[in-house]
Motif scaffolding. Structure first.
Motif, PDB file in Angstrom:
ATOM      1  N   ASP A  98       0.825  -1.213   0.000  1.00 54.76           N
ATOM      2  CA  ASP A  98       0.000   0.000   0.000  1.00 54.76           C
ATOM      3  C   ASP A  98       0.856   1.258   0.000  1.00 54.76           C
ATOM      4  OD1 ASP A  98      -2.233  -1.589   0.027  1.00 54.76           O
ATOM      5  OD2 ASP A  98      -2.701  -1.252   2.157  1.00 54.76           O
ATOM      6  N   LYS A 101       2.346   1.785  -3.442  1.00 52.70           N
ATOM      7  CA  LYS A 101       1.343   2.303  -4.377  1.00 52.70           C
ATOM      8  C   LYS A 101       1.075   3.779  -4.134  1.00 52.70           C
ATOM      9  CE  LYS A 101      -0.973  -2.121  -5.047  1.00 52.70           C
ATOM     10  NZ  LYS A 101      -2.147  -2.927  -4.750  1.00 52.70           N
ATOM     11  N   ALA A 102       0.998   4.190  -2.870  1.00 52.32           N
ATOM     12  CA  ALA A 102       0.775   5.597  -2.545  1.00 52.32           C
ATOM     13  C   ALA A 102       1.949   6.454  -3.001  1.00 52.32           C
ATOM     14  CB  ALA A 102       0.548   5.763  -1.046  1.00 52.32           C
ATOM     15  N   TYR A 103       3.163   5.974  -2.787  1.00 54.27           N
ATOM     16  CA  TYR A 103       4.359   6.695  -3.219  1.00 54.27           C
ATOM     17  C   TYR A 103       4.372   6.881  -4.726  1.00 54.27           C
ATOM     18  CZ  TYR A 103       9.242   7.579  -4.340  1.00 54.27           C
ATOM     19  OH  TYR A 103      10.398   8.116  -4.858  1.00 54.27           O
ATOM     20  N   ASN A 104       4.079   5.810  -5.461  1.00 52.24           N
ATOM     21  CA  ASN A 104       4.075   5.883  -6.924  1.00 52.24           C
ATOM     22  C   ASN A 104       2.977   6.792  -7.433  1.00 52.24           C
ATOM     23  OD1 ASN A 104       6.302   4.234  -7.236  1.00 52.24           O
ATOM     24  ND2 ASN A 104       5.088   2.367  -7.287  1.00 52.24           N
ATOM     25  N   ALA A 105       1.809   6.788  -6.779  1.00 55.09           N
ATOM     26  CA  ALA A 105       0.720   7.666  -7.198  1.00 55.09           C
ATOM     27  C   ALA A 105       1.087   9.128  -6.991  1.00 55.09           C
ATOM     28  CB  ALA A 105      -0.541   7.326  -6.415  1.00 55.09           C
ATOM     29  N   LYS A 106       1.730   9.450  -5.865  1.00 52.01           N
ATOM     30  CA  LYS A 106       2.154  10.837  -5.601  1.00 52.01           C
ATOM     31  C   LYS A 106       3.255  11.261  -6.566  1.00 52.01           C
ATOM     32  CE  LYS A 106       1.155  11.076  -0.669  1.00 52.01           C
ATOM     33  NZ  LYS A 106       1.762  11.204   0.675  1.00 52.01           N
ATOM     34  N   LYS A 107       4.130  10.336  -6.906  1.00 52.20           N
ATOM     35  CA  LYS A 107       5.272  10.627  -7.764  1.00 52.20           C
ATOM     36  C   LYS A 107       4.825  10.991  -9.195  1.00 52.20           C
ATOM     37  CE  LYS A 107       9.717   8.591  -8.948  1.00 52.20           C
ATOM     38  NZ  LYS A 107      10.538   7.390  -8.874  1.00 52.20           N
ATOM     39  N   GLN A 108       3.692  10.431  -9.652  1.00 47.11           N
ATOM     40  CA  GLN A 108       3.212  10.686 -11.002  1.00 47.11           C
ATOM     41  C   GLN A 108       2.659  12.087 -11.187  1.00 47.11           C
ATOM     42  OE1 GLN A 108       0.483   7.570 -11.962  1.00 47.11           O
ATOM     43  NE2 GLN A 108       2.107   6.140 -12.561  1.00 47.11           N
ATOM     44  N   ASN A 109       2.178  12.687 -10.108  1.00 45.70           N
ATOM     45  CA  ASN A 109       1.589  14.043 -10.217  1.00 45.70           C
ATOM     46  C   ASN A 109       2.614  15.111 -10.320  1.00 45.70           C
ATOM     47  OD1 ASN A 109      -0.963  13.022 -10.131  1.00 45.70           O
ATOM     48  ND2 ASN A 109      -1.112  13.176  -7.930  1.00 45.70           N
TER      49      ASN A 109
END
Length: 109
Positions: A98, A101-109
């Motif tokens: 989890d 996934k949160a790190y990767n989601a923040k990194k994409q923005n």
């Protein structure tokens, strides 16, 4: 076994513990093997090393030391995981996933 409080001054040497080759083609650092002035050694795992150890334990239903050896009882029989231990390890792996996934989601923005 009694707990011995240690400080940085007690450390004689440190050596990285490496695991399997990762996606980048390099071996992953799983932790550090620390040798103290009294020549005792201990292995300290980082979160990914702990996750790898827990995944192996869940897969094989056996307990392992941080050095990768199977833990045994007084008779030499391998120790198996209890329901509570399986639940803890599973939850730990889910939390790692989890957070990634949160790190990767923040990194994409």
């Amino acid at each position: 076994m009694a707990f011995i409080k240690r400080t940085k001054a007690d450390v004689k040497s440190k050596k990285s513990v490496l695991g399997e080759v990762g996606k980048n083609g390099k071996k992953r650092k799983l932790g550090v093997r620390v040798t103290f002035n009294d020549d005792t050694e201990t292995t300290l795992l980082n979160p990914s090393g702990k996750g790898e150890k827990f995944a192996k334990e869940l897969k094989e239903n056996k307990r392992y030391t941080n050095d990768g050896k199977i833990k045994t009882d007084d008779n030499g029989k391998p120790l198996e995981l209890t329901k509570e231990q399986r639940a803890y390890r599973s939850a730990y792996l889910t939390a790692l996933s989890d957070n990634a996934k949160a790190y990767n989601a923040k990194k994409q923005n």
